[in-house]
Design an enzyme around this catalytic site. Structure first.
Site, short mmCIF file in Angstrom:
data_model
loop_
_atom_site.label_atom_id
_atom_site.label_comp_id
_atom_site.label_asym_id
_atom_site.label_seq_id
_atom_site.Cartn_x
_atom_site.Cartn_y
_atom_site.Cartn_z
CE LYS A 10 -3.96 -2.21 2.25
NZ LYS A 10 -5.06 -2.04 3.24
CE1 TYR A 50 -9.47 -2.91 0.10
CE2 TYR A 50 -8.83 -0.89 -1.00
CZ TYR A 50 -8.50 -1.99 -0.24
OH TYR A 50 -7.20 -2.18 0.20
CG PHE A 58 -13.79 2.89 6.57
CD1 PHE A 58 -13.22 2.10 5.57
CD2 PHE A 58 -14.53 2.25 7.57
CE1 PHE A 58 -13.37 0.72 5.55
CE2 PHE A 58 -14.70 0.86 7.57
CZ PHE A 58 -14.12 0.10 6.55
NE ARG A 86 -6.71 -12.40 5.12
CZ ARG A 86 -7.38 -11.26 4.98
NH1 ARG A 86 -7.04 -10.38 4.05
NH2 ARG A 86 -8.37 -10.95 5.77
CB THR A 92 -8.24 -5.53 9.44
OG1 THR A 92 -8.79 -6.66 8.74
CG2 THR A 92 -8.37 -4.29 8.59
NE ARG A 103 -3.01 -5.81 7.12
CZ ARG A 103 -4.15 -6.27 6.64
NH1 ARG A 103 -4.91 -7.08 7.37
NH2 ARG A 103 -4.55 -5.93 5.43
CG ASN A 113 -4.06 -2.44 6.76
OD1 ASN A 113 -3.79 -2.05 5.62
ND2 ASN A 113 -5.17 -3.05 7.07
CG HIS A 116 -5.31 -6.53 -0.63
ND1 HIS A 116 -6.58 -6.60 -0.07
CD2 HIS A 116 -5.26 -7.49 -1.59
CE1 HIS A 116 -7.25 -7.57 -0.69
NE2 HIS A 116 -6.48 -8.12 -1.61
CD GLU A 127 -8.43 -9.88 -3.86
OE1 GLU A 127 -7.30 -10.22 -3.45
OE2 GLU A 127 -9.34 -9.46 -3.11
#
Ligand code: UDP
Ligand code: MG
Length: 154
Positions: A10, A50, A58, A86, A92, A103, A113, A116, A127
């Site tokens: 990110k 998303y 948000f 994961r 999250t 994270r 964070n 993704h 994805e």
């Protein structure tokens, strides 16, 4: 099962100079890098990516944050790669994520964070197709293979 999964580094990760650290974790774990590129995320692709959060208060803030800088999208391959990545990612909110997770080690935020990561094999396929053309995913012979796995595991 041998799987491919999507990781997005990110904007906060580029801003903080953590891209190498994060990529290195996946490399050291024994995941195989099958695709990687830097792209700007458009509003169109963020709406798609998303969509499950479209009703959240948000949503716009999150989309803005994801387009502050380009991101780095990566395809990692391994046995059970979706679940493994994961679990390396952590929950999250970085403040709740366990130490030792990405994270948990690098984030203090529910939004900023670090990465993704796809949450199921079904979503990983969707994805990866969202962010990569077919010829941007590379299948190549990987010298590490027999050191990373026992020969009856793959
Ligand atoms: N997010 C946020 N606030 C929340 C929940 C999520 O800002 O309360 C952001 C956060 O950046 C998260 C992303 O929205 O990574 C996608 O949310 P999801 O529930 O899919 O979490 P993830 O799968 O990334 O753990
Ligand atoms: Mg998610």
């Amino acid at each position: 099962m041998m799987e491919k999964t999507l990781v997005i580094l990110k904007p906060c990760t580029l801003q903080r100079g953590l891209t190498g650290e994060v990529i290195s974790r996946f490399e050291k774990k024994g995941l195989k890098l099958c695709g990687m590129k830097m792209i700007w995320l458009t509003d169109e692709i963020l709406n798609e990516h998303y969509a499950h959060l479209a009703e959240k208060p948000f949503f716009q803030r999150l989309k803005n944050a994801m387009a502050i800088t380009p991101v780095i999208v990566c395809c990692w391959e391994g046995i059970d790669a979706v679940r493994v990545v994961r679990s390396m990612t952590g929950v999250t909110n970085g403040r709740n994520a366990a130490p030792g997770t990405i994270r948990g080690d690098y984030s203090m935020s529910g939004q900023e964070n670090i990465i993704h990561a796809s949450d199921s094999p079904e979503n990983a396929a969707i994805e990866l197709a969202r962010f990569f053309r077919e010829d941007e995913i590379f299948n190549y012979s990987w010298a590490q293979m027999p050191c990373v796995y026992a020969n009856d595991e793959f």
